[in-house]
Enzyme design. Structure first.
Site, PDB file in Angstrom:
ATOM      1  N   CYS A   2      50.254  49.601  25.013  1.00 20.44           N
ATOM      2  CA  CYS A   2      50.441  50.430  23.687  1.00 20.44           C
ATOM      3  C   CYS A   2      50.197  49.593  22.617  1.00 20.44           C
ATOM      4  O   CYS A   2      50.159  48.412  22.747  1.00 20.44           O
ATOM      5  CB  CYS A   2      51.723  51.310  23.458  1.00 20.44           C
ATOM      6  SG  CYS A   2      52.368  52.053  24.895  1.00 20.44           S
ATOM      7  N   ARG A  27      41.801  49.214  21.879  1.00 16.53           N
ATOM      8  CA  ARG A  27      42.596  48.919  23.247  1.00 16.53           C
ATOM      9  C   ARG A  27      42.871  50.164  24.137  1.00 16.53           C
ATOM     10  O   ARG A  27      43.132  50.126  25.073  1.00 16.53           O
ATOM     11  CB  ARG A  27      43.988  48.498  22.916  1.00 16.53           C
ATOM     12  CG  ARG A  27      43.975  47.487  22.241  1.00 16.53           C
ATOM     13  CD  ARG A  27      45.268  47.292  21.105  1.00 16.53           C
ATOM     14  NE  ARG A  27      46.619  47.510  22.178  1.00 16.53           N
ATOM     15  CZ  ARG A  27      47.365  46.479  22.621  1.00 16.53           C
ATOM     16  NH1 ARG A  27      46.979  45.030  22.223  1.00 16.53           N
ATOM     17  NH2 ARG A  27      48.066  46.475  23.349  1.00 16.53           N
ATOM     18  N   TRP A  75      49.754  54.376  25.250  1.00 11.59           N
ATOM     19  CA  TRP A  75      48.968  54.587  26.479  1.00 11.59           C
ATOM     20  C   TRP A  75      49.980  54.807  27.810  1.00 11.59           C
ATOM     21  O   TRP A  75      50.949  54.015  27.878  1.00 11.59           O
ATOM     22  CB  TRP A  75      48.303  53.182  27.036  1.00 11.59           C
ATOM     23  CG  TRP A  75      47.742  52.842  28.251  1.00 11.59           C
ATOM     24  CD1 TRP A  75      48.309  52.382  29.561  1.00 11.59           C
ATOM     25  CD2 TRP A  75      46.626  53.256  28.667  1.00 11.59           C
ATOM     26  NE1 TRP A  75      47.617  52.153  30.375  1.00 11.59           N
ATOM     27  CE2 TRP A  75      46.452  52.982  29.993  1.00 11.59           C
ATOM     28  CE3 TRP A  75      45.421  53.785  28.225  1.00 11.59           C
ATOM     29  CZ2 TRP A  75      45.195  53.087  30.850  1.00 11.59           C
ATOM     30  CZ3 TRP A  75      44.139  53.954  28.829  1.00 11.59           C
ATOM     31  CH2 TRP A  75      44.261  53.479  30.166  1.00 11.59           C
ATOM     32  N   ASN A 101      56.407  49.027  22.892  1.00  4.81           N
ATOM     33  CA  ASN A 101      55.312  48.489  23.555  1.00  4.81           C
ATOM     34  C   ASN A 101      55.724  47.977  24.892  1.00  4.81           C
ATOM     35  O   ASN A 101      56.529  47.010  24.858  1.00  4.81           O
ATOM     36  CB  ASN A 101      54.400  47.526  22.644  1.00  4.81           C
ATOM     37  CG  ASN A 101      53.151  47.109  23.679  1.00  4.81           C
ATOM     38  OD1 ASN A 101      52.897  47.589  24.410  1.00  4.81           O
ATOM     39  ND2 ASN A 101      52.400  46.239  22.582  1.00  4.81           N
ATOM     40  N   GLY A 102      55.479  48.391  26.117  1.00  2.84           N
ATOM     41  CA  GLY A 102      56.012  47.859  27.294  1.00  2.84           C
ATOM     42  C   GLY A 102      56.607  48.903  28.248  1.00  2.84           C
ATOM     43  O   GLY A 102      56.366  50.085  28.076  1.00  2.84           O
ATOM     44  N   GLU A 481      33.517  42.228  47.030  1.00  2.00           N
ATOM     45  CA  GLU A 481      34.021  42.462  45.388  1.00  2.00           C
ATOM     46  C   GLU A 481      33.347  41.135  44.630  1.00  2.00           C
ATOM     47  O   GLU A 481      32.855  41.475  43.428  1.00  2.00           O
ATOM     48  CB  GLU A 481      35.496  42.310  45.235  1.00  2.00           C
ATOM     49  CG  GLU A 481      36.061  42.369  44.042  1.00  2.00           C
ATOM     50  CD  GLU A 481      35.509  43.619  43.049  1.00  2.00           C
ATOM     51  OE1 GLU A 481      34.970  44.538  43.572  1.00  2.00           O
ATOM     52  OE2 GLU A 481      35.896  43.754  41.583  1.00  2.00           O
ATOM     53  N   LYS A 485      30.733  41.922  41.243  1.00  5.34           N
ATOM     54  CA  LYS A 485      31.004  41.322  40.191  1.00  5.34           C
ATOM     55  C   LYS A 485      29.801  40.737  39.635  1.00  5.34           C
ATOM     56  O   LYS A 485      29.262  41.004  38.453  1.00  5.34           O
ATOM     57  CB  LYS A 485      32.135  40.429  40.186  1.00  5.34           C
ATOM     58  CG  LYS A 485      33.504  41.243  39.979  1.00  5.34           C
ATOM     59  CD  LYS A 485      34.173  41.778  38.872  1.00  5.34           C
ATOM     60  CE  LYS A 485      33.703  43.171  38.630  1.00  5.34           C
ATOM     61  NZ  LYS A 485      34.295  44.117  39.667  1.00  5.34           N
ATOM     62  N   GLU A 488      26.482  43.292  39.098  1.00  2.00           N
ATOM     63  CA  GLU A 488      26.635  44.122  37.875  1.00  2.00           C
ATOM     64  C   GLU A 488      26.690  43.523  36.690  1.00  2.00           C
ATOM     65  O   GLU A 488      26.066  44.166  35.688  1.00  2.00           O
ATOM     66  CB  GLU A 488      28.006  45.122  38.109  1.00  2.00           C
ATOM     67  CG  GLU A 488      29.339  44.427  38.097  1.00  2.00           C
ATOM     68  CD  GLU A 488      30.357  45.208  38.217  1.00  2.00           C
ATOM     69  OE1 GLU A 488      30.364  46.783  37.965  1.00  2.00           O
ATOM     70  OE2 GLU A 488      31.416  44.918  38.478  1.00  2.00           O
ATOM     71  N   HIS A 504      22.953  37.344  63.179  1.00  2.00           N
ATOM     72  CA  HIS A 504      22.401  38.527  63.837  1.00  2.00           C
ATOM     73  C   HIS A 504      21.302  39.143  62.735  1.00  2.00           C
ATOM     74  O   HIS A 504      21.089  40.331  63.004  1.00  2.00           O
ATOM     75  CB  HIS A 504      23.668  39.562  63.805  1.00  2.00           C
ATOM     76  CG  HIS A 504      24.479  39.191  65.072  1.00  2.00           C
ATOM     77  ND1 HIS A 504      24.199  39.162  66.283  1.00  2.00           N
ATOM     78  CD2 HIS A 504      25.754  38.581  64.623  1.00  2.00           C
ATOM     79  CE1 HIS A 504      25.270  38.784  67.031  1.00  2.00           C
ATOM     80  NE2 HIS A 504      26.418  38.479  66.011  1.00  2.00           N
ATOM     81  N   LYS A 603      32.131  53.405  32.251  1.00  2.00           N
ATOM     82  CA  LYS A 603      33.502  52.839  32.550  1.00  2.00           C
ATOM     83  C   LYS A 603      33.995  53.983  33.657  1.00  2.00           C
ATOM     84  O   LYS A 603      34.719  53.596  34.489  1.00  2.00           O
ATOM     85  CB  LYS A 603      34.238  52.629  31.436  1.00  2.00           C
ATOM     86  CG  LYS A 603      35.692  52.328  31.887  1.00  2.00           C
ATOM     87  CD  LYS A 603      35.651  50.704  32.086  1.00  2.00           C
ATOM     88  CE  LYS A 603      37.158  50.306  32.549  1.00  2.00           C
ATOM     89  NZ  LYS A 603      36.800  49.265  33.478  1.00  2.00           N
TER      90      LYS A 603
HETATM   91  C1  F6R Z   1      32.916  47.969  39.270  1.00  2.00           C
HETATM   92  C2  F6R Z   1      33.541  49.137  38.754  1.00  2.00           C
HETATM   93  C3  F6R Z   1      33.329  50.250  39.528  1.00  2.00           C
HETATM   94  C4  F6R Z   1      34.674  51.225  39.573  1.00  2.00           C
HETATM   95  C5  F6R Z   1      34.319  52.303  40.424  1.00  2.00           C
HETATM   96  C6  F6R Z   1      35.500  53.327  40.477  1.00  2.00           C
HETATM   97  O1  F6R Z   1      33.392  46.835  38.181  1.00  2.00           O
HETATM   98  O2  F6R Z   1      34.221  49.129  37.775  1.00  2.00           O
HETATM   99  O3  F6R Z   1      32.788  49.879  40.879  1.00  2.00           O
HETATM  100  O4  F6R Z   1      35.622  50.537  40.396  1.00  2.00           O
HETATM  101  O5  F6R Z   1      33.297  53.137  39.446  1.00  2.00           O
HETATM  102  O6  F6R Z   1      36.081  53.612  39.137  1.00  2.00           O
HETATM  103  P1  F6R Z   1      37.608  53.917  39.411  1.00  2.00           P
HETATM  104  O7  F6R Z   1      38.584  53.111  39.749  1.00  2.00           O
HETATM  105  O8  F6R Z   1      37.906  54.370  37.797  1.00  2.00           O
HETATM  106  O9  F6R Z   1      37.642  55.563  39.981  1.00  2.00           O
END
Ligand code: F6R
Length: 608
Positions: A2, A27, A75, A101-102, A481, A485, A488, A504, A603
């Protein structure tokens, strides 16, 4: 998490607080509110939703007279994002208002105690116990009441307190949550974040854990928790607003990578009480878990890869078969789940359309669903039978980092909890693993500190077209992963390969100077991965390996190294991913990519 702000001075407080709250909007938040002191009484305005709603309600603060006040962007962690759960919270007698906050970890016990003494509660928040404790301990001296209350609180908090008996004073206190005092001329401020202060002052005092400040228009007095005065240096901030929002980091993604020790701590700490793991999901107990024959983990993107990594830990500790399935595929495969299958769903946002569909499909087939989610009150959280929040705080960068590591940390915690509840781990090993879990935030920090050269390594990938990430077993899950990273945010093609599968097929693609990132953190398969490094090196690959810092064998075969601190092998993934996140970040930076907003990505993916 928060955001909090406070003002005391000669100007009208409400417009200043609203402006401060707007500076904290970046934030992420789900409700906002202010408490203003005027003429010996406190009035509160708070709403769920946007700050613009609060501005409309108060005509940009004009309808709230008074020169002293506190404000908050929430939040949600404890309780849904509603008007009632929004801060500030008032004491039963209306004499105190608090913003927080916390997380107060022992709030349930405190709430019971206060209810026993006749106090009533309006919200579901942990914060409301603080304000009623203030009322209970107050004997005419706010400073003493704050000291007594803080001695009762466990958890992390930055608090701002006003009391109608102290008409120009604010008290602000810090324990494991950021707090900064802003110094003006005849007016003073506090905030959780420099961004809220920079429009007003550049002179600040950074509070440390266990310190609190009495703030009036003309003075700031700082004390330790025993009431002894503490002298502090006033520092000058030269950040512009944008830099301040990112906490001084160039990008949100870097800020969020660096925040991971704190985020993982927030996930784990409140749930580890002495030698016990306490999961805040009623019914997720030994009796329930003993009936479970299979676990299926489903999610999308990074969350899916967290599931792939978590699978190894659950199988190793609980000896329950675990399968993983992409949530975007789940409903098309007529999934074989039933009442004896626990479906674990991972989602940072809790709003990913495919993940929501997987939850509905599982429930329709009678399978119990455990959701691990960051956003409180999100659709996945509401649909699931059991919900555990990751408490990572808002994630702003599109590419997830702390969202991912907190999911994995929560899976580890669940694995150890389930192993204990089902009698699959003996006491000695349980205690050892619990200690290892507790130390993960520290190990993550060490992984950052051990790898200061990643920006230089990244330079070598500036013009690279393709990178292989190889590893076996849990290292393979981390390779997936790590590769995601890299691709993307840097737009370099990156492919994760189970190291033993190279021969293979894919080994044909290994030619002179082909970059290969080899993950050798899993001690069980390390020797095998080492052989794979030798294989690709024989074909001219340029190998950057990640292994424990004292691993001389890997060091002797790789071209360059990234280092891992010593860490319990079952839980290594959450530490191992951190250098890979940093490498991807620096590679994207030297290729001048838009790191926080990579092209074509959102996002939260709310469409199929
Ligand atoms: C990669 C990324 C996406 C999310 C995916 C699922 O950096 O952010 O691959 O992990 O879209 O999103 P959530 O976790 O919000 O369901």
């Amino acid at each position: 998490m928060c955001g909090i702000v406070g003002y005391t001075g000669m100007q009208q407080a409400a417009p200043i607080l609203l402006e401060g709250l707007k500076r904290l909007e970046y934030r992420g938040y789900d409700s906002a509110g202010i408490a203003i002191m005027d003429d010996g009484s406190i009035s509160v305005q708070k709403v769920s939703g946007r700050i613009s709603k609060l501005c409309e309600l108060t005509e940009d603060g004009k309808t709230c007279p008074g020169n002293v006040g506190i404000g908050h962007t929430r939040w949600a962690t404890h309780g849904a994002p509603t008007d009632i759960n929004a801060h500030p919270h008032m004491s039963n007698d209306g004499r105190f208002a608090v913003v927080h906050n916390g997380i107060i970890e022992n709030y349930l016990a405190l709430r019971e105690e206060l209810i026993g003494k006749g106090y009533h509660f309006e919200s579901e928040t942990d914060t409301e116990v603080v304000v009623n404790l203030l009322e209970m301990y107050y004997t005419g001296d706010l400073k003493n009441a704050v000291m007594r209350v803080s001695s009762r609180l466990q958890g992390s908090y930055a608090l701002g307190v006003v009391c109608s008996d102290a008409p120009d004073e604010i008290v602000a206190i810090r324990e494991s949550s950021p707090l900064i005092i802003g110094i003006g001329a005849g007016e003073n401020y506090f905030a959780s974040d420099i961004a809220a202060l920079v429009p007003y002052t550049r002179n600040v005092v950074y509070m440390e854990d266990g310190e609190f400040a009495q703030i009036t228009p003309d003075a700031i007095r700082i004390y330790d928790l025993f009431g002894n005065p503490v002298s502090k240096k006033v520092q000058k901030v030269n950040w512009d607003v944008q830099t301040a929002e990112k906490g001084g980091y160039e990008h949100f993604m870097l800020k969020e990578i660096i925040e991971q020790p704190r985020a993982v701590e927030a996930t784990l700490r409140p749930r580890i009480r002495g030698s016990e793991i306490v999961l805040d999901a009623e019914g997720l107990d030994g009796e329930f878990l003993r009936k479970i024959r299979r676990i299926m983990i489903t999610a999308c993107g990074s969350a899916y890869y967290a599931g792939c990594a978590g699978r190894y830990a659950i199988e190793a500790l609980c000896r329950i078969p675990v399968s993983t399935e992409l949530a975007s595929e789940f409903r098309y495969g007529d999934p074989m789940v039933d009442s004896e299958t626990l479906v674990i769903v991972l989602s940072q946002s809790g709003e990913t359309a495919d993940t929501i569909a997987a939850v509905k499909e599982s429930k329709a087939k009678g399978a119990p669903v455990l959701a691990m989610v960051n956003v409180v009150g999100s659709t996945v959280a509401k649909l699931a039978d059991f919900t555990l929040y990751t408490w990572a705080g808002p994630e702003i960068a599109v590419a997830t980092t702390k969202g991912y590591t907190t999911q994995l940390a929560l899976l580890y915690l669940f694995a150890l909890y389930a192993a204990k509840e089902t009698g699959r781990v003996d006491d000695k090993r349980y205690r050892h693993l619990l200690r290892a879990l507790r130390s993960l935030p520290k190990r993550i920090q060490e992984a950052v500190d051990l790898n200061p050269m990643l920006d230089r390594y990244a330079e070598d990938y500036r013009n690279t077209r393709s990178i292989f990430f190889i590893g076996r077993n849990s290292d393979y899950a981390m390779a997936m992963e790590g590769a995601l990273k890299m691709k993307e945010i840097s737009y370099i093609h990156a492919e994760a390969y189970a190291a033993g599968e190279l021969k293979h097929g894919t080994i044909a693609l290994i030619e002179e100077h082909q970059p290969v990132i080899a993950l050798c953190c899993n001690t069980i398969v390390q020797e095998k991965t080492m052989n794979n490094i030798i294989e690709v090196k024989a074909r001219g690959a340029d190998v950057l390996a990640l292994a424990e810092k004292n691993n001389s064998e890997i060091i002797s075969v790789a071209d360059r190294m990234m280092y891992l601190p010593e860490v319990e092998p079952v839980f290594a993934g959450v530490v191992e991913i951190v250098p890979l996140q940093l490498l991807a970040y620096y590679t994207a930076k030297c290729r001048k990519c838009d790191i926080d907003k990579p092209k074509n990505l959102a996002k939260s993916v709310t469409v199929e």
